[in-house]
Design an enzyme around this catalytic site. Structure first.
Site, PDB file in Angstrom:
ATOM      1  NE  ARG A  79     -20.383 -13.160 -46.653  1.00  0.00           N
ATOM      2  CZ  ARG A  79     -19.560 -12.896 -47.669  1.00  0.00           C
ATOM      3  NH1 ARG A  79     -19.741 -13.484 -48.847  1.00  0.00           N
ATOM      4  NH2 ARG A  79     -18.566 -12.058 -47.521  1.00  0.00           N
ATOM      5  CB  SER A 113      -0.895   0.007   1.246  1.00  0.00           C
ATOM      6  OG  SER A 113      -1.454   1.285   1.473  1.00  0.00           O
TER       7      SER A 113
END
Length: 447
Positions: free
Chosen positions: A316, A277
């Site tokens: 398609r 930290s």
């Protein structure tokens, strides 16, 4: 990808597969194989095929800036690449370049290249998965008899062994390995059908032979029929990656919880300043676990998008296909990253058996309340035993008194005929592991 996070939230080797260079290399591989196969079948001239193959053998022949410009103009990269092939081959041998891409369509090239990219990706994923399985097998064997508390609804439940916990995870990853093997024949399939998938532009007597030979050349399975808008293959693999990373995240969550200061039964592998930290010097935060959890969430979200891509129109599609271009590379690189972090956890997990034993005793014997209840049940009845033990457990918690002491002082318990020695045995967590050890061994004996 950020240069800072590229080794954390991505997988460099897999990212290279999905890079512009990697993708274009697979486009070229398709075009090279197609030309050579068609020459073998007499569909195009041998000299043209050789000239096309020579150009397609080296991705450095491609002008990527021109390809970018053409892709932005056309909408797809394949036609821009074909134009480069035709132009360069014609410059060396006039007319030969015109035989490139014979009978194919853009999506044939794109889909097949994607399949080839997925195949290389899966090879890396499989290697990582094998490593995780080997690590878990080793850990489960080492800790198969190490007692710890099982947790139910985040509360201590009954004793198990740490090996039992790991063996369950091992089995899950082994099932994923089975799934991966099973889906390969459905995913690694050629796409080659031309405009609407019917191979109409090729000679009828050679079209299917060309398709089969192209599949063989690329070491893919030939398609039963065109699958331009049947996208279940990629959706299945994306769903599998969501399953796989979900299991990684389940493991990460358990490790995070077991690393809590108040529990402290395991720790992530230690590196200097890992999980530090900026303001609390004592902290050793779970880092790999945090990354795995976040990455797995992203994979699940991307998999949802791939399912959306299945809803494609007619033969398609107009839009759903492009979803894959966006998220498939992300799914693959993220999955690779999740497995990399998971492998770091399984390969260097720090286990604290003495803390596990200490935590088994913090409830003053209540963790084996079920054992005591079942020990008393034949003498005084199961429901009566349940209510008595429940009452004594509450007293134990409220007064910080060992459950064994209360059991020995309770007339209802002692009237059941159990001796103090028998009650002591029932109150020892090490004596209530069920078949934990045997079940772990069963898993280890059946790889």
């Amino acid at each position: 990808m950020s240069a800072i996070f590229q080794n954390i939230l991505s997988h460099p080797e897999i990212a290279a597969i999905w890079s512009d260079t990697g993708r274009t290399s697979f486009y070229l591989e398709f075009e090279r194989a197609l030309a050579l196969v068609q020459a073998d079948l007499g569909i195009i001239p041998r000299e043209a095929a050789d000239a096309i193959a020579e150009y397609c053998s080296d991705v450095s022949n491609v002008n990527f800036e021109d390809l970018r410009v053409q892709t932005e103009k056309i909408g797809y990269p394949v036609l821009g690449l074909i134009k480069q092939i035709v132009r360069h081959v014609n410059a060396k041998a006039p007319g030969y370049g015109e035989w490139a891409h014979w009978g194919a369509t853009t999506q044939d090239v794109t889909d097949t290249a994607t399949v080839l990219q997925l195949r290389q990706t899966v090879d890396i994923i499989t290697s990582s998965l094998d490593g995780i399985i080997a690590d878990l097998r080793n850990l489960a064997d080492i800790y198969k008899a190490t007692p710890m508390a099982a947790r139910s609804n985040l509360q201590q439940a009954v004793p198990i062994t740490f090996g039992f916990k790991l063996a369950r995870l091992l089995c899950t990853f082994q099932r994923h390995h089975e799934r991966l093997v099973q889906l390969k024949h459905r995913v690694f399939v050629l796409q080659f059908g031309g405009a609407a998938g019917t191979l109409a532009t090729l000679p009828a007597d050679k079209a299917l032979k060309c398709q089969a030979a192209l599949a063989q050349a690329l070491k893919l399975a030939p398609p039963e029929i065109a699958w331009h808008t049947e996208r279940d293959r990629f959706a299945e693999l994306a769903g599998f990656f969501a399953l796989l990373t979900g299991t990684c995240a389940k493991f990460a969550v358990d490790i995070k919880l077991l690393m809590q200061t108040e529990i402290g039964e395991v720790s992530e592998p230690f590196y200097e300043h890992r999980g530090s930290s900026s303001t609390m010097p004592q902290k050793r935060n779970p880092i790999s676990c945090a990354y795995v959890s976040a990455i797995a969430t992203a994979v699940r979200q991307h998999a949802t998008a791939i399912y959306e891509a299945m809803v494609a129109d007619h033969e398609r599609s107009t839009g759903p296909w492009e979803i894959e271009w966006i998220v498939l590379p992300e799914i693959c690189t993220l999955t690779g990253a999740a497995l990399k972090h998971t492998r770091e956890l399984t390969g260097g997990l720090q286990v604290h058996p003495e803390v596990m034993m200490k935590n088994l005793n913090i409830t003053k014997g209540s963790i084996v309340a079920e054992a005591v209840m079942m020990g008393l049940a034949p003498q005084i009845g199961r429901q009566v035993a349940h209510d008595v033990v429940y009452e004594l457990c509450r007293q134990s918690a409220e007064n910080n008194v060992d459950l064994l002491h209360l059991l020995c002082a309770d007339e209802r318990v002692m009237s059941g005929g159990l001796s103090v020695e028998q009650l002591e045995q029932l109150c020892d967590p090490k004596n209530y592991l069920g078949l934990s050890v045997e079940m772990v061994q069963r898993v280890l004996d059946h790889p």
